[in-house]
Design a protein around this motif. Structure first.
Motif, short mmCIF file in Angstrom:
data_model
loop_
_atom_site.label_atom_id
_atom_site.label_comp_id
_atom_site.label_asym_id
_atom_site.label_seq_id
_atom_site.Cartn_x
_atom_site.Cartn_y
_atom_site.Cartn_z
N ASN A 105 0.84 -1.20 0.00
CA ASN A 105 0.00 0.00 0.00
C ASN A 105 0.88 1.25 0.00
OD1 ASN A 105 -2.43 1.52 0.03
ND2 ASN A 105 -2.41 1.65 2.25
N ALA A 106 1.94 1.22 -0.81
CA ALA A 106 2.93 2.29 -0.82
C ALA A 106 2.34 3.55 -1.44
CB ALA A 106 4.16 1.84 -1.61
N SER A 107 2.39 4.64 -0.68
CA SER A 107 1.73 5.87 -1.08
C SER A 107 2.62 7.06 -0.78
CB SER A 107 0.40 6.02 -0.34
OG SER A 107 -0.36 4.83 -0.40
N GLY A 108 2.71 8.00 -1.72
CA GLY A 108 3.59 9.13 -1.58
C GLY A 108 2.95 10.36 -0.98
N PRO A 109 3.60 11.52 -1.13
CA PRO A 109 3.12 12.75 -0.48
C PRO A 109 1.71 13.15 -0.88
CG PRO A 109 5.39 13.02 -1.22
CD PRO A 109 4.92 11.71 -1.77
N ARG A 110 1.27 12.79 -2.08
CA ARG A 110 -0.05 13.22 -2.54
C ARG A 110 -1.19 12.52 -1.80
NH1 ARG A 110 1.10 12.72 -7.53
NH2 ARG A 110 1.95 14.80 -7.84
N ARG A 111 -0.87 11.63 -0.91
CA ARG A 111 -1.90 10.95 -0.13
C ARG A 111 -2.78 11.93 0.62
NH1 ARG A 111 -1.38 5.75 3.98
NH2 ARG A 111 -3.57 5.72 4.58
N VAL A 112 -2.22 13.06 1.04
CA VAL A 112 -3.02 14.02 1.80
C VAL A 112 -4.17 14.59 0.98
CG1 VAL A 112 -1.13 14.69 3.32
CG2 VAL A 112 -1.49 15.96 1.19
N GLN A 113 -4.08 14.49 -0.34
CA GLN A 113 -5.13 15.03 -1.20
C GLN A 113 -5.98 13.94 -1.84
OE1 GLN A 113 -4.14 16.77 -5.11
NE2 GLN A 113 -5.23 18.62 -4.43
N VAL A 114 -5.35 12.87 -2.33
CA VAL A 114 -6.08 11.89 -3.15
C VAL A 114 -6.26 10.54 -2.47
CG1 VAL A 114 -5.29 13.00 -5.27
CG2 VAL A 114 -4.00 11.06 -4.34
N GLY A 115 -5.66 10.35 -1.29
CA GLY A 115 -5.77 9.06 -0.62
C GLY A 115 -4.58 8.17 -0.95
N ALA A 116 -4.65 6.95 -0.42
CA ALA A 116 -3.56 5.99 -0.55
C ALA A 116 -3.69 5.16 -1.82
CB ALA A 116 -3.55 5.07 0.67
N CYS A 117 -2.72 4.29 -2.03
CA CYS A 117 -2.75 3.36 -3.15
C CYS A 117 -4.08 2.62 -3.21
CB CYS A 117 -1.58 2.38 -3.03
SG CYS A 117 -1.60 1.02 -4.20
N ARG A 118 -4.56 2.13 -2.07
CA ARG A 118 -5.79 1.32 -2.07
C ARG A 118 -7.01 2.12 -2.53
NH1 ARG A 118 -4.82 0.92 3.57
NH2 ARG A 118 -4.56 -1.32 3.27
N ASP A 119 -6.94 3.45 -2.43
CA ASP A 119 -8.07 4.27 -2.88
C ASP A 119 -8.13 4.41 -4.39
OD1 ASP A 119 -9.12 5.01 -0.23
OD2 ASP A 119 -7.18 6.02 -0.01
N SER A 120 -7.03 4.10 -5.07
CA SER A 120 -7.00 4.13 -6.54
C SER A 120 -7.08 2.74 -7.15
CB SER A 120 -5.72 4.81 -7.03
OG SER A 120 -5.66 6.15 -6.61
N LEU A 121 -6.89 1.71 -6.33
CA LEU A 121 -6.92 0.33 -6.81
C LEU A 121 -8.37 -0.11 -7.01
CD1 LEU A 121 -5.03 -2.18 -7.29
CD2 LEU A 121 -5.56 -2.83 -4.93
N ILE A 122 -8.68 -0.59 -8.21
CA ILE A 122 -10.07 -0.97 -8.50
C ILE A 122 -10.24 -2.45 -8.82
CG2 ILE A 122 -10.77 1.32 -9.24
CD1 ILE A 122 -10.46 0.41 -12.14
N GLY A 123 -9.13 -3.19 -8.94
CA GLY A 123 -9.27 -4.60 -9.24
C GLY A 123 -7.98 -5.36 -8.96
N VAL A 124 -8.10 -6.62 -8.56
CA VAL A 124 -6.94 -7.49 -8.35
C VAL A 124 -7.24 -8.88 -8.88
CG1 VAL A 124 -6.08 -6.29 -6.30
CG2 VAL A 124 -7.71 -8.17 -6.02
N ARG A 125 -6.17 -9.56 -9.27
CA ARG A 125 -6.17 -11.00 -9.50
C ARG A 125 -5.02 -11.55 -8.66
NH1 ARG A 125 -8.93 -12.87 -14.29
NH2 ARG A 125 -7.62 -14.74 -14.18
N PHE A 126 -5.26 -12.67 -7.99
CA PHE A 126 -4.20 -13.26 -7.18
C PHE A 126 -4.45 -14.75 -7.01
CE2 PHE A 126 -7.50 -12.24 -4.13
CZ PHE A 126 -7.42 -13.18 -3.13
N VAL A 127 -3.40 -15.43 -6.57
CA VAL A 127 -3.48 -16.86 -6.27
C VAL A 127 -3.39 -17.02 -4.77
CG1 VAL A 127 -2.39 -19.10 -6.55
CG2 VAL A 127 -2.43 -17.49 -8.47
N ASP A 128 -4.39 -17.65 -4.17
CA ASP A 128 -4.40 -17.79 -2.71
C ASP A 128 -3.65 -19.05 -2.28
OD1 ASP A 128 -6.08 -19.96 -3.15
OD2 ASP A 128 -7.83 -19.08 -2.15
N GLY A 129 -3.67 -19.34 -0.98
CA GLY A 129 -2.92 -20.45 -0.44
C GLY A 129 -3.45 -21.82 -0.85
N HIS A 130 -4.66 -21.86 -1.40
CA HIS A 130 -5.19 -23.11 -1.94
C HIS A 130 -4.63 -23.39 -3.32
CE1 HIS A 130 -8.38 -23.42 1.17
NE2 HIS A 130 -8.48 -22.11 1.04
N GLY A 131 -4.04 -22.36 -3.96
CA GLY A 131 -3.65 -22.46 -5.36
C GLY A 131 -4.78 -22.08 -6.29
#
Length: 366
Positions: A105-131
């Motif tokens: 969730n790495a976010s730079g100085p502009r977080r004070v205005q636009v929010g963090a990385c998670r506020d711009s993230l709209i979708g994910v694909r991932f592999v969980d521990g089940h595979g």
């Protein structure tokens, strides 16, 4: 090291794993424990969808951030949250990847205005521990699992699975950037000046205190920025004389803040501490750091302290989060806070029942 090149490769590797796995992107962030076999996302790279008109970009997790920024810049667009590059600070030569940015969730100085990385993230694909391959958000907005997996995976630090693809909303670039700076001796005065600016209606997009100077950024159309600069100077007059930097000079200032450049190659332990801005002066007073920088109006503290200093004990009773990101003893892994231990255990039981992934979700001071 396991080096998958496709999402299906990741799924097969996870299903076949007999021990712990540590997820790695570009290797520039202090998220690894060193336990278990490394599974690298570097082979899964490239922008898979970019629609400038829809302000949307989709990329594989191993895509370098610099590549994404170059694609966006060609259309005068950018990631809103200004992802920092931690490699130089941590003495690492790798290149930051977009999956690593999301995992931290790495976010730079502009977080004070636009929010963090998670506020711009709209979708994910991932592999969980089940595979299993899981997708959430993006063009498939319905959350059938009951979890908001987009928000859950952002900042999970590889604890719940291996990110393979991420989707972001992006924003247009800006015409003009200007930084106001003024000398302020102590953290209390710096927080007061930054709070005055951030509490104004003049849309400050960066508020930091570095090397004895409060830095305040304004962005937008030329006429708007010029008007806001004048108005903000009047607000800041009680705090001292204000100087103005524009264009490339302003941009360089904020790249240095974003990447904590003034701490690079300095001795001692480096801690990243997140607290309420109003608590920042007390934290600085308690630690008496050799070097300090405040970002996010005082909500993020970077502190360089003597090697081995017990920062968490010194700040007992302070509500917040603290991580040693660099030191002779190595990074100090985040640990689950007592208040969320049951939630953390439940999430891991759901997504990683075999305990393959070694990440931690939360660090707290108290």
């Amino acid at each position: 090291m396991l080096t998958p090149t496709t999402e299906q490769d990741v799924a097969e590797m996870v299903r076949g794993a007999n021990g712990s796995l540590t997820v790695r992107g570009g290797g520039t962030r202090s998220l690894e424990t060193g336990a278990g076999e490394v599974i690298s996302a570097a082979g899964m790279s490239g922008v898979t969808l970019y629609e400038p008109g829809a302000l949307t970009i989709v990329a594989q997790a191993g895509t370098p951030v610099s590549e994404i920024e170059a694609v966006l810049a060609a259309e005068n667009q950018r990631l809103p949250f200004e992802p920092p590059r931690m490699g130089p600070l941590l003495g690492r030569s790798g290149e930051s990847t977009i999956g690593g940015v999301v995992a931290a969730n790495a976010s730079g100085p502009r977080r004070v205005q636009v929010g963090a990385c998670r506020d711009s993230l709209i979708g994910v694909r991932f592999v969980d521990g089940h595979g299993d391959i899981i997708k959430n958000g993006g063009r498939v907005m319905k959350n059938v699992t009951g979890y908001d997996l987009v928000k859950l995976m952002c900042g999970a630090q590889g604890a719940l699975g291996v990110l393979t693809e991420v989707s972001f909303k992006v924003v247009p670039g800006v015409a003009v950037e200007t930084t106001l700076s003024l000398e302020v001796e102590d953290a209390a005065g710096a927080v007061a000046a930054m709070s005055a600016a951030l509490g104004s209606p003049f849309e400050v997009s960066g508020a930091a205190w570095s090397e004895g100077r409060v830095l305040l950024r304004l962005e937008g159309f030329a006429d708007s920025v010029a008007y806001r600069v004048e108005e903000l100077q009047a607000i800041l007059a009680p705090f001292g004389a204000v100087s103005v930097s524009e264009g490339a000079a302003s941009s360089d200032i904020w790249k240095a803040v974003r990447d904590v450049a003034s701490f690079v190659d300095q001795p001692g332990d480096i801690w990243r501490i997140s607290v309420r801005p109003s608590h920042a002066p007390g934290v600085v007073a308690a630690l008496q750091p050799q070097q300090v920088m405040l970002d996010w109006g005082g909500g993020l503290i970077w502190a360089r302290v003597p090697e081995g200093q017990d920062v968490r004990t010194a700040l007992a009773g302070v509500s917040g989060h603290a991580t040693r990101v660099k030191g002779a003893a190595g990074p100090l892994r985040p640990v689950d806070a007592p208040g969320v231990a049951a939630l953390t255990a439940g999430l891991r039981a759901q997504f990683d029942p075999r305990g393959l992934f070694s990440g931690a979700l939360v660090t707290e001071l108290s």
